[in-house]
Design a protein around this motif. Sequence first.
Motif, PDB file in Angstrom:
ATOM      1  N   ASN A 154       0.876  -1.181  -0.170  1.00  0.00           N
ATOM      2  CA  ASN A 154       0.042  -0.113   0.031  1.00  0.00           C
ATOM      3  C   ASN A 154       0.732   1.450   0.125  1.00  0.00           C
ATOM      4  O   ASN A 154       2.148   1.283   0.611  1.00  0.00           O
TER       5      ASN A 154
ATOM      6  N   ASP B 177       3.216  -1.377   4.447  1.00  0.00           N
ATOM      7  CA  ASP B 177       2.699  -2.772   4.757  1.00  0.00           C
ATOM      8  C   ASP B 177       1.143  -2.709   4.904  1.00  0.00           C
ATOM      9  O   ASP B 177       0.508  -1.700   5.698  1.00  0.00           O
ATOM     10  N   PRO B 178       0.429  -3.416   4.103  1.00  0.00           N
ATOM     11  CA  PRO B 178      -0.992  -3.368   4.223  1.00  0.00           C
ATOM     12  C   PRO B 178      -1.475  -3.928   5.810  1.00  0.00           C
ATOM     13  O   PRO B 178      -2.546  -3.425   6.174  1.00  0.00           O
ATOM     14  N   ARG B 179      -0.613  -4.523   6.444  1.00  0.00           N
ATOM     15  CA  ARG B 179      -0.937  -4.681   7.732  1.00  0.00           C
ATOM     16  C   ARG B 179      -1.216  -3.607   8.648  1.00  0.00           C
ATOM     17  O   ARG B 179      -1.515  -3.718   9.763  1.00  0.00           O
TER      18      ARG B 179
ATOM     19  N   GLU C 218      -4.354  -3.510   9.062  1.00  0.00           N
ATOM     20  CA  GLU C 218      -5.107  -4.741   9.954  1.00  0.00           C
ATOM     21  C   GLU C 218      -4.812  -4.240  11.544  1.00  0.00           C
ATOM     22  O   GLU C 218      -5.671  -4.772  12.349  1.00  0.00           O
ATOM     23  N   ARG C 219      -3.834  -3.746  11.882  1.00  0.00           N
ATOM     24  CA  ARG C 219      -3.359  -3.569  13.154  1.00  0.00           C
ATOM     25  C   ARG C 219      -3.766  -2.296  13.950  1.00  0.00           C
ATOM     26  O   ARG C 219      -3.763  -2.397  15.035  1.00  0.00           O
ATOM     27  N   HIS C 220      -4.298  -1.336  13.224  1.00  0.00           N
ATOM     28  CA  HIS C 220      -4.959  -0.380  13.739  1.00  0.00           C
ATOM     29  C   HIS C 220      -6.571  -0.044  13.138  1.00  0.00           C
ATOM     30  O   HIS C 220      -6.653  -0.152  12.049  1.00  0.00           O
TER      31      HIS C 220
ATOM     32  N   PHE D 169       8.063  -3.063   5.156  1.00  0.00           N
ATOM     33  CA  PHE D 169       7.005  -3.958   5.842  1.00  0.00           C
ATOM     34  C   PHE D 169       7.585  -4.099   7.130  1.00  0.00           C
ATOM     35  O   PHE D 169       8.726  -4.174   7.564  1.00  0.00           O
ATOM     36  N   TYR D 170       6.621  -4.763   8.102  1.00  0.00           N
ATOM     37  CA  TYR D 170       6.975  -5.067   9.366  1.00  0.00           C
ATOM     38  C   TYR D 170       8.096  -6.016   9.654  1.00  0.00           C
ATOM     39  O   TYR D 170       8.995  -5.739  10.444  1.00  0.00           O
ATOM     40  N   GLU D 171       7.938  -6.983   8.744  1.00  0.00           N
ATOM     41  CA  GLU D 171       9.116  -7.978   8.902  1.00  0.00           C
ATOM     42  C   GLU D 171      10.646  -7.515   8.760  1.00  0.00           C
ATOM     43  O   GLU D 171      11.535  -8.130   9.005  1.00  0.00           O
TER      44      GLU D 171
END
Length: 261
Positions: free
Chosen positions: A40, A240-242, A245-247, A200-202
Motif C-alpha cells: 500500500n 505494509d498493508p498490515r 489490519e493492526r489499527h 514492511f513490518y518484517e
Amino acid sequence: MTGLVHEVYAIRFADNPSGTRGHYFLGTAGTPADEPAPLNYYFFVLRSAEGDILVDCGFTSEKAAEWDRPHFAEPWDAARWLDIDPATVPLIVLTHLHFDHVGGLRGFPAADIVLQEEEIAFWTGKAATRSEIARLGSLPDLHTVLDRVYEGKVRFVRGDAQVTDGVWVHSVPGHTPGSQAVRVRTASGDLLLAGDAAHFYEEVEQSHPFSIFTDLVQMYDSFDLMNSLVPAGRVIPGHDPRVFERHPAVPGLEGRVVRIA
C-alpha cells in the motif's frame, strides 16, 4: 508524560496489489519468489493542538498511470478526508525523495519541508542519473523541492534533530543515503514512522532486507537503530498493508484512513 502529544493517522491513497516476495525482498528473504506481497502507499498525519503536520505527501495520478498503480485520490484531495486544507498545511517531513513520497508536494503550496542534507545532495549528485536510481526519482518533483529551497522553505537537518515539540527525525540511511524516520510522542508513548527504512513490518521485526537500497550494511544498522528508539511493535512501516489490519479505521473512511495513535 510532558509536552505536546500527537494523534497519528495513515492515509492510503494508492496500492500495488501485484507485488511478490521475489520483487520486494532481497535474497532468501524473498522466497518463495512468487508468493504475493501486496503493498500500500501511505502518507501520515501528525495531529495536535498546534495543527497538522504531514509525513510525506504521496504521488499523483499521472505517476500512478506511469507505474500502473491503482490510485484512489490525489494526495491533496486525500488530505481533505481528515478535514485538512492542503493550501494551508504548514509543514511536511519528507522521509526521502523517491517519487512516491514527494510527488504530491505541489498540492501543498504553503508547506515548509524538513529534509536531510544528505538526501538533497544525493539527488543532485552524479549517482542520481544511474538507471536504477533515476527510475525511482522524478525530475519535476525534484524541481518542486528546489523551488522550496530557493523560497527559503526547506529546513535542512544533518542526522537526528527535533522538528517541533513531540516530533523528532532520526537518520536511517540504507534505502537512500538521506532517509529519515520520524519519532512522534503520542498519548500511548512514542512511535516511529519508518518511511522506507522499513516498507514492511518484517524488515524490522525479522531483519529481512528490502530489495532497493544504496547501502545494505546501513540498512541493517538502521533496522537496529529503529528498534532501539521505540518499544517492540511501535515501528510503523511505510507500505505494509498490515498497518490497516493492526489499527482501527476512522469511521466513514474504512479502507482509506486508520488511526495509529
